[in-house]
Design a protein around this motif. Sequence first.
Motif, PDB file in Angstrom:
ATOM      1  N   ILE A  25       0.846  -1.200   0.000  1.00  0.00           N
ATOM      2  CA  ILE A  25       0.000   0.000   0.000  1.00  0.00           C
ATOM      3  C   ILE A  25       0.882   1.251   0.000  1.00  0.00           C
ATOM      4  O   ILE A  25       0.661   2.193  -0.769  1.00  0.00           O
ATOM      5  CB  ILE A  25      -0.966  -0.005   1.199  1.00  0.00           C
ATOM      6  CG1 ILE A  25      -1.759  -1.328   1.252  1.00  0.00           C
ATOM      7  CG2 ILE A  25      -1.882   1.218   1.157  1.00  0.00           C
ATOM      8  CD1 ILE A  25      -2.492  -1.686  -0.026  1.00  0.00           C
ATOM      9  N   PRO A  35      -5.222   2.602   2.310  1.00  0.00           N
ATOM     10  CA  PRO A  35      -5.452   2.178   0.923  1.00  0.00           C
ATOM     11  C   PRO A  35      -6.643   2.908   0.328  1.00  0.00           C
ATOM     12  O   PRO A  35      -7.426   3.519   1.053  1.00  0.00           O
ATOM     13  CB  PRO A  35      -5.743   0.688   1.064  1.00  0.00           C
ATOM     14  CG  PRO A  35      -6.391   0.556   2.411  1.00  0.00           C
ATOM     15  CD  PRO A  35      -5.753   1.605   3.282  1.00  0.00           C
ATOM     16  N   SER A  41      -4.839   1.668  -4.555  1.00  0.00           N
ATOM     17  CA  SER A  41      -4.329   0.549  -3.734  1.00  0.00           C
ATOM     18  C   SER A  41      -5.473  -0.156  -3.029  1.00  0.00           C
ATOM     19  O   SER A  41      -6.347   0.489  -2.435  1.00  0.00           O
ATOM     20  CB  SER A  41      -3.331   1.083  -2.695  1.00  0.00           C
ATOM     21  OG  SER A  41      -3.948   2.102  -1.911  1.00  0.00           O
ATOM     22  N   LEU A  58      -6.310  -3.135  -0.262  1.00  0.00           N
ATOM     23  CA  LEU A  58      -5.704  -3.941   0.808  1.00  0.00           C
ATOM     24  C   LEU A  58      -6.620  -5.114   1.149  1.00  0.00           C
ATOM     25  O   LEU A  58      -7.786  -4.917   1.487  1.00  0.00           O
ATOM     26  CB  LEU A  58      -5.487  -3.073   2.048  1.00  0.00           C
ATOM     27  CG  LEU A  58      -4.915  -3.750   3.301  1.00  0.00           C
ATOM     28  CD1 LEU A  58      -3.529  -4.354   3.024  1.00  0.00           C
ATOM     29  CD2 LEU A  58      -4.859  -2.746   4.453  1.00  0.00           C
ATOM     30  N   ASN A 112       0.630   3.855  -3.084  1.00  0.00           N
ATOM     31  CA  ASN A 112       0.184   5.238  -2.812  1.00  0.00           C
ATOM     32  C   ASN A 112       1.241   6.237  -3.290  1.00  0.00           C
ATOM     33  O   ASN A 112       0.927   7.229  -3.938  1.00  0.00           O
ATOM     34  CB  ASN A 112      -0.078   5.429  -1.317  1.00  0.00           C
ATOM     35  CG  ASN A 112      -1.319   4.665  -0.833  1.00  0.00           C
ATOM     36  OD1 ASN A 112      -2.048   4.072  -1.642  1.00  0.00           O
ATOM     37  ND2 ASN A 112      -1.540   4.653   0.468  1.00  0.00           N
TER      38      ASN A 112
END
Length: 346
Positions: free
Chosen positions: A298, A327, A308, A310, A302
């Motif tokens: 993550i 995320p 992202s 998770l 980012n």
Amino acid sequence: SKSTAGLCHFHATSKPPPLSFVFDIDGVLIRGPHVLPTAKRALKYLEGDNPFQKKIPYILLTNGGGIGEHERCDKLGAKLGFPIKPTQFCQAHTILKKFAPKYADKPVLVLGGERDVVKKVARSYGYQKALTTLDVLAWNPSVWPFHRLSEAERAVTESIDFSKTPIAAVFVYHDPRNWALDVQVTCDVLQSGGVIGGPYISSRGRTPPVELVFCNPDLIWRSDFDRPRIGQGAFKVAFQSVYRALTGSEYPHVQYGKPTQATYEFAEELLNLHLHDLYGAPNQFKPYMVGDNPESDIAGANAAKWSSLLVKTGVYEPANGPPAYKPTMIVEDVEEAVRWAVEQEL
Ligand code: G3P
Ligand code: MG
């Protein structure tokens, strides 16, 4: 479609779907030796069984390693049920291919993996004089009195006089199997400017003569045990703690692997090549990263301005509180991740 050359270009004439994915492996697609059922469903969906009715591109980006890319792709493809090409696969040390010319004919020490497997990977990258700590023990068993080479280990060593073989760099490819041996030999190399057993030299205040490179910063990762396992990042902590105790300071080093910018830029180049391969077009948009480790997957996604996602099937456990890196979305598993992402692009 058939081009004039008669070659079959998969989707070369159709537009690519408006999204692509980068998948972490451990804790997302597999847990140790086991493939997660959700992973097979997710890949089936991306291979065509989705609202776009076409293949949604993806690559794999792992901090794992220890064997060659082709061999790992064959094993992963057999487990996942879909072929994984080396052009859609990046592991912790793949990026080291870029730096091979600098060390083509210089002796380098490679750590991690089983016996001489990583040495062979390094040589396939172009590091013609890659050597292991087992080679060092074969030269002089007194370097580390607490490990005797097994027959299998001795069989894969070569006879090198390390007193006459200055090591130019140390590359930690994968998790070392014998931390004590590898910490001892790495300290010998770095304290003596590359010549094991040579006089100690101080590298304070100047560019260190021997480069130290780690390929995976993961302190922990998720295998098939009920709790995360310590990873190559833990070996780095152990090594640097011993080196600092011996010399008063840690040794300057280079770090690759997720979440480093170098690795995410390398992965994005790989994804663009794969998109070109599939649809004859590079990426117009950032990919969706699906990962289980906030500190690597993550954080890196980012920073790279990717989306992202998770998952809860690996390192991240909701019971332990919010993830250290926020995320785009937290999802149950990789199948939910890909379905959610597609819905955003419909
Ligand atoms: O050694 C593998 C581990 O550090 C993490 O692997 O696939 O979750 O990046 P992955
Ligand atoms: Mg993972």
